[in-house]
Design a protein around this motif. Structure first.
Motif, PDB file in Angstrom:
ATOM      1  N   LYS A  87      17.773   6.133  14.310  1.00 13.39           N
ATOM      2  CA  LYS A  87      17.856   6.841  15.582  1.00 13.39           C
ATOM      3  C   LYS A  87      16.844   6.209  16.528  1.00 13.39           C
ATOM      4  CE  LYS A  87      18.540  11.074  12.978  1.00 13.39           C
ATOM      5  NZ  LYS A  87      17.969  12.395  12.711  1.00 13.39           N
ATOM      6  N   GLY A  88      16.396   6.958  17.532  1.00 10.52           N
ATOM      7  CA  GLY A  88      15.415   6.450  18.495  1.00 10.52           C
ATOM      8  C   GLY A  88      14.068   6.187  17.862  1.00 10.52           C
ATOM      9  N   GLY A  89      13.011   6.700  18.482  1.00 10.95           N
ATOM     10  CA  GLY A  89      11.653   6.469  17.998  1.00 10.95           C
ATOM     11  C   GLY A  89      11.229   7.456  16.925  1.00 10.95           C
ATOM     12  N   ALA A  90       9.950   7.409  16.596  1.00 12.85           N
ATOM     13  CA  ALA A  90       9.386   8.228  15.522  1.00 12.85           C
ATOM     14  C   ALA A  90       9.581   9.730  15.783  1.00 12.85           C
ATOM     15  CB  ALA A  90       7.900   7.914  15.346  1.00 12.85           C
ATOM     16  N   LYS A  91       9.591  10.132  17.051  1.00 10.36           N
ATOM     17  CA  LYS A  91       9.746  11.562  17.364  1.00 10.36           C
ATOM     18  C   LYS A  91      11.113  12.111  16.994  1.00 10.36           C
ATOM     19  CE  LYS A  91       6.226  11.663  20.877  1.00 10.36           C
ATOM     20  NZ  LYS A  91       5.864  11.951  22.241  1.00 10.36           N
ATOM     21  N   GLU A  92      12.081  11.230  16.736  1.00  5.90           N
ATOM     22  CA  GLU A  92      13.411  11.646  16.315  1.00  5.90           C
ATOM     23  C   GLU A  92      13.440  12.073  14.846  1.00  5.90           C
ATOM     24  OE1 GLU A  92      16.184  11.804  18.259  1.00  5.90           O
ATOM     25  OE2 GLU A  92      14.962  11.217  19.970  1.00  5.90           O
ATOM     26  N   TYR A  93      12.400  11.781  14.125  1.00  6.72           N
ATOM     27  CA  TYR A  93      12.332  12.072  12.689  1.00  6.72           C
ATOM     28  C   TYR A  93      11.251  13.109  12.419  1.00  6.72           C
ATOM     29  CZ  TYR A  93      15.155   7.891  12.246  1.00  6.72           C
ATOM     30  OH  TYR A  93      16.171   6.975  12.349  1.00  6.72           O
ATOM     31  N   ALA A  94      11.671  14.274  11.950  1.00  6.42           N
ATOM     32  CA  ALA A  94      10.707  15.347  11.675  1.00  6.42           C
ATOM     33  C   ALA A  94       9.631  14.894  10.696  1.00  6.42           C
ATOM     34  CB  ALA A  94      11.435  16.573  11.121  1.00  6.42           C
ATOM     35  N   PHE A  95      10.000  14.032   9.759  1.00  9.68           N
ATOM     36  CA  PHE A  95       9.050  13.548   8.775  1.00  9.68           C
ATOM     37  C   PHE A  95       7.928  12.744   9.411  1.00  9.68           C
ATOM     38  CE2 PHE A  95       7.727  10.252   5.716  1.00  9.68           C
ATOM     39  CZ  PHE A  95       7.220  11.079   4.727  1.00  9.68           C
ATOM     40  N   LEU A  96       8.220  12.056  10.515  1.00 12.03           N
ATOM     41  CA  LEU A  96       7.230  11.216  11.179  1.00 12.03           C
ATOM     42  C   LEU A  96       6.538  11.894  12.340  1.00 12.03           C
ATOM     43  CD1 LEU A  96       9.222   7.859  11.296  1.00 12.03           C
ATOM     44  CD2 LEU A  96       7.515   8.564   9.632  1.00 12.03           C
ATOM     45  N   ALA A  97       7.197  12.861  12.960  1.00 14.10           N
ATOM     46  CA  ALA A  97       6.650  13.482  14.174  1.00 14.10           C
ATOM     47  C   ALA A  97       5.450  14.350  13.887  1.00 14.10           C
ATOM     48  CB  ALA A  97       7.724  14.297  14.853  1.00 14.10           C
ATOM     49  N   LEU A 121       0.848  -1.183   0.000  1.00 15.86           N
ATOM     50  CA  LEU A 121       0.000   0.000   0.000  1.00 15.86           C
ATOM     51  C   LEU A 121       0.885   1.235   0.000  1.00 15.86           C
ATOM     52  CD1 LEU A 121      -2.601  -1.084   2.677  1.00 15.86           C
ATOM     53  CD2 LEU A 121      -2.889  -1.074   0.202  1.00 15.86           C
ATOM     54  N   LEU A 122       0.591   2.186  -0.861  1.00 17.28           N
ATOM     55  CA  LEU A 122       1.406   3.390  -0.964  1.00 17.28           C
ATOM     56  C   LEU A 122       0.576   4.548  -1.486  1.00 17.28           C
ATOM     57  CD1 LEU A 122       4.203   4.822  -1.021  1.00 17.28           C
ATOM     58  CD2 LEU A 122       4.393   4.039  -3.375  1.00 17.28           C
ATOM     59  N   GLU A 123       0.727   5.665  -0.870  1.00 19.36           N
ATOM     60  CA  GLU A 123       0.155   6.894  -1.402  1.00 19.36           C
ATOM     61  C   GLU A 123       1.325   7.835  -1.654  1.00 19.36           C
ATOM     62  OE1 GLU A 123      -3.021  10.347  -0.270  1.00 19.36           O
ATOM     63  OE2 GLU A 123      -3.378   8.313   0.417  1.00 19.36           O
ATOM     64  N   ARG A 124       1.551   8.197  -2.884  1.00 18.57           N
ATOM     65  CA  ARG A 124       2.732   8.946  -3.284  1.00 18.57           C
ATOM     66  C   ARG A 124       2.949  10.220  -2.474  1.00 18.57           C
ATOM     67  NH1 ARG A 124       3.210  11.238  -9.213  1.00 18.57           N
ATOM     68  NH2 ARG A 124       3.350  13.272  -8.302  1.00 18.57           N
ATOM     69  N   ALA A 125       1.890  10.925  -2.149  1.00 18.24           N
ATOM     70  CA  ALA A 125       2.037  12.175  -1.401  1.00 18.24           C
ATOM     71  C   ALA A 125       2.694  11.944  -0.048  1.00 18.24           C
ATOM     72  CB  ALA A 125       0.669  12.830  -1.211  1.00 18.24           C
ATOM     73  N   ARG A 126       2.529  10.766   0.535  1.00 17.73           N
ATOM     74  CA  ARG A 126       3.095  10.473   1.835  1.00 17.73           C
ATOM     75  C   ARG A 126       4.606  10.282   1.781  1.00 17.73           C
ATOM     76  NH1 ARG A 126      -0.819  11.655   3.298  1.00 17.73           N
ATOM     77  NH2 ARG A 126      -2.375  10.072   3.242  1.00 17.73           N
ATOM     78  N   VAL A 127       5.173  10.096   0.597  1.00 17.84           N
ATOM     79  CA  VAL A 127       6.624   9.927   0.457  1.00 17.84           C
ATOM     80  C   VAL A 127       7.344  11.252   0.623  1.00 17.84           C
ATOM     81  CG1 VAL A 127       8.457   9.286  -1.165  1.00 17.84           C
ATOM     82  CG2 VAL A 127       6.379   7.909  -1.022  1.00 17.84           C
ATOM     83  N   THR A 128       6.735  12.333   0.185  1.00 15.69           N
ATOM     84  CA  THR A 128       7.415  13.619   0.172  1.00 15.69           C
ATOM     85  C   THR A 128       7.000  14.571   1.276  1.00 15.69           C
ATOM     86  OG1 THR A 128       5.776  14.462  -1.387  1.00 15.69           O
ATOM     87  CG2 THR A 128       7.785  13.511  -2.308  1.00 15.69           C
ATOM     88  N   SER A 129       5.814  14.411   1.832  1.00 20.00           N
ATOM     89  CA  SER A 129       5.369  15.329   2.879  1.00 20.00           C
ATOM     90  C   SER A 129       4.221  14.709   3.663  1.00 20.00           C
ATOM     91  CB  SER A 129       4.906  16.655   2.273  1.00 20.00           C
ATOM     92  OG  SER A 129       3.770  16.443   1.455  1.00 20.00           O
ATOM     93  N   VAL A 130       4.006  15.244   4.863  1.00 24.11           N
ATOM     94  CA  VAL A 130       2.897  14.804   5.701  1.00 24.11           C
ATOM     95  C   VAL A 130       2.211  16.051   6.224  1.00 24.11           C
ATOM     96  CG1 VAL A 130       2.242  13.541   7.769  1.00 24.11           C
ATOM     97  CG2 VAL A 130       4.116  12.721   6.361  1.00 24.11           C
ATOM     98  N   GLY A 131       0.918  16.146   6.009  1.00 24.41           N
ATOM     99  CA  GLY A 131       0.160  17.305   6.470  1.00 24.41           C
ATOM    100  C   GLY A 131      -0.033  17.289   7.975  1.00 24.41           C
ATOM    101  N   GLU A 132      -0.368  18.445   8.544  1.00 23.90           N
ATOM    102  CA  GLU A 132      -0.591  18.552   9.982  1.00 23.90           C
ATOM    103  C   GLU A 132      -1.727  17.620  10.395  1.00 23.90           C
ATOM    104  OE1 GLU A 132      -1.797  21.921  13.263  1.00 23.90           O
ATOM    105  OE2 GLU A 132      -0.827  22.543  11.401  1.00 23.90           O
TER     106      GLU A 132
END
Length: 83
Positions: free
Chosen positions: A73-83, A36-47
């Motif tokens: 690195k540590g958990g998801a909060k360590e990655y701006a893309f995921l946080a 499963l993949l949505e292309r927009a999720r590869v480059t950015s994540v909305g608020e």
């Protein structure tokens, strides 16, 4: 992935892995893996939205050795893309 309009918003895709002979360099087979993949999720994540579930799971469940091998690195909060 999660969006502000849909808790499970993804698109189906297929990954084709070619198996190549180390002796001849010829293609000797292939395998197909759906994902499963949505292309927009590869480059950015909305608020208020979320990225790929598998990356969260990997960060949550990887051992210290696996994290080191994958240079995580540590958990998801360590990655701006995921946080």
């Amino acid at each position: 992935a999660k969006t502000s309009r849909n808790d499970n918003s993804s698109r189906f895709g297929k990954l084709v892995k070619l198996h190549i002979s180390s002796e001849t360099g010829a293609i000797v087979g292939a395998s197909l893996s759906p994902y499963l993949l949505e292309r927009a999720r590869v480059t950015s994540v909305g608020e208020g939205e979320r990225s790929f579930h598998i990356l969260y799971q990997l960060l949550a469940g990887a051992t210290g050795a696996e994290r080191g091998h994958l240079a995580l690195k540590g958990g998801a909060k360590e990655y701006a893309f995921l946080a």
